[in-house]
Design an enzyme around this catalytic site. Structure first.
Site, short mmCIF file in Angstrom:
data_model
loop_
_atom_site.label_atom_id
_atom_site.label_comp_id
_atom_site.label_asym_id
_atom_site.label_seq_id
_atom_site.Cartn_x
_atom_site.Cartn_y
_atom_site.Cartn_z
N GLU A 1 0.28 -1.14 -0.68
CA GLU A 1 0.13 -0.27 -0.09
C GLU A 1 0.67 1.49 0.04
O GLU A 1 0.34 2.31 -0.46
CB GLU A 1 -0.95 0.23 1.75
CG GLU A 1 -1.93 -2.20 0.98
CD GLU A 1 -1.87 -2.56 1.18
OE1 GLU A 1 -0.23 -2.67 1.79
OE2 GLU A 1 -2.33 -3.53 0.88
N HIS B 1 -9.76 -6.33 8.04
CA HIS B 1 -10.92 -5.98 7.41
C HIS B 1 -11.94 -5.61 7.47
O HIS B 1 -13.02 -6.19 7.02
CB HIS B 1 -10.98 -7.99 6.62
CG HIS B 1 -9.84 -8.36 6.10
ND1 HIS B 1 -8.58 -8.83 6.78
CD2 HIS B 1 -9.51 -8.97 4.46
CE1 HIS B 1 -7.89 -9.15 6.01
NE2 HIS B 1 -8.10 -9.03 4.48
#
Lengths: 322, 106
Positions: free
Chosen positions: A60, A129
């Site tokens: 990321e 998540h």
């Protein structure tokens, strides 16, 4: 308009952005060939080519760092962080580069990039998540934060985010990706909140996934003779301070509902804004209905952790009692 | 219900296209994930392609004998919404309540 899901609405918004502006690029993990783990970028690579819609390595910091560089060269990247919990590996880029570049360069370089983040819980996902990251990003100067609550809003707001001259973090309520409705675009202006249900007794403030839960709670409250107003904040940064104050001033009682842990969640900021703007009007302290200050639990405890209809009703009761 | 279109994959030999030898399913058929759906000729070998999803076949995008480019639509399915790589699709049901409000106005 026929019924569609938020996935489809976001896909349409991305296709529109790619078609309208040749500077728009879409990239991230699995967004190209696979079409995204939530199908939000489905078919975009085939339609717009591998130069404009492409897969990145799993990293990321690199995705967001690349977006910063491309942005400085005149592109308009729309990147996907696959899940909320993986915003943190990119946080250095977000906090030290994206937040500061316009100011540091005295306006020479703006960063009109969009970071899409499937966000919040509600899908019984594994660790990392189901996070609510809005406080972390909204705290940074120079970054705008927005979160849609239904398909039409998702399409409108993603279009606004992509066209915005500043960096926008776009938080998609992943538990609402599949819900279909025939919602129409809301007529409110840019950076405005919207009243999704008018009411006279208490105002619920929500965004993203909790808007729907608040509407359900309002229906239950109506059965008990309590007229609940629901406001969808939409933009979390900048906050629509005038709209929020007007709504709370009308009902004189307010409850903020979010999935993030209560301490320093956005409810704290809203509560402070209402103290500053509406202190004389309020008949009760602003109530926060949020997650406890614990890490997001495993799937079996998710329903106890997230604000439930019952917890929202208890919040309403607290606001009624003063 | 969601519509899923499956494009002809690169069958691992760097070839640009394949020819449909025979469809093993017809439009309207319900197919299970991993059931064979089509036999194609890649010029090197005849290959059977399994279904990537469970669902009802809506469209076969090529007729028997027709050539399909890698990446072009091969078959479309209609099926239940599929969750992402993790998690589940939340059920759309009205929640139950236990709390009743006491309205001080009354």
């Amino acid at each position: 308009m026929s019924e569609r899901s938020m996935q489809q609405a976001l896909n349409e918004a991305l296709a529109e952005a790619l078609a309208e502006d040749p500077r728009v690029l879409v990239f991230g993990e699995d967004v190209g060939r696979h079409g995204g783990v939530f199908r939000v970028t489905d078919d975009l690579q085939r339609r717009f080519g591998e130069q404009r819609v492409f897969d990145t390595p799993l990293g990321e910091a690199g995705i967001v760092g690349l977006a910063v560089g491309l942005c400085m060269q005149g592109w308009r990247p729309v990147v996907e962080i696959q899940f909320d919990g993986f915003v943190f590996p990119a946080f250095n880029q977000i906090a030290t580069q994206i937040s500061k570049l316009r100011t540091r360069t005295l306006g020479a370089f703006g960063l009109p990039l969009t970071i899409r983040v499937p966000s919040y819980g509600g899908i019984k996902g594994p660790e990392h998540h189901s996070e609510s990251v809005e406080t972390f990003v909204a705290h940074l100067p120079g970054i705008k934060v927005v979160s849609p609550s239904n398909p039409a809003e998702a399409q409108t707001l993603l279009g606004e985010a992509v066209r915005d001259p500043d960096p926008v973090v776009f938080l998609e309520p992943k538990s609402r990706y599949w819900a279909r409705d025939d919602s129409m675009p809301s007529p409110v202006g840019e950076y405005a909140s919207r009243v999704v249900r008018e009411g006279a007794d208490v105002t619920l403030f929500a965004w993203g996934a909790t808007v729907d839960r608040c509407l359900q709670s309002a229906e239950f409250a109506a059965e008990d003779g309590v007229d609940v107003q629901v406001v969808d904040l939409r933009w979390l940064k900048p906050l629509d301070v005038d709209g929020i104050s007007t709504a709370a001033g009308k009902t004189r009682r307010a409850v903020v509902v979010h999935e993030a842990p209560v301490t320093l969640g956005l409810g704290a900021e809203l509560s402070a804004v209402l103290m500053e703007r509406c202190f004389g009007d309020l008949l009760a302290p602003v109530v926060r209905v949020a997650a406890p200050d614990t890490p997001y639990p495993s799937a079996g405890l998710e329903d106890e952790y997230l604000p439930s209809v019952d917890r929202i009703l208890l919040g309403i009761q607290s606001a009624l009692d003063g | 219900m969601a519509l899923t279109t499956f494009n002809l994959p690169d069958l691992g030999e760097g070839l640009a296209e394949a020819t449909v030898i025979e469809w093993l399913v017809a439009e309207g058929d319900e197919v299970a994930r991993d059931a064979p759906i089509v036999e194609v000729d890649t010029a090197k070998a005849a290959v059977e392609i399994p279904s990537p999803v469970s669902g009802r076949v809506v469209t076969l995008h090529a007729a028997d004998g027709e050539t399909v480019a890698v990446g072009a639509p091969l078959i479309s399915f209609e099926g239940e919404d599929q969750a992402g790589i993790v998690g589940t699709v939340p059920p759309e049901e009205k929640p139950r309540r236990r709390v009743r409000l006491q309205n001080p106005k009354q």
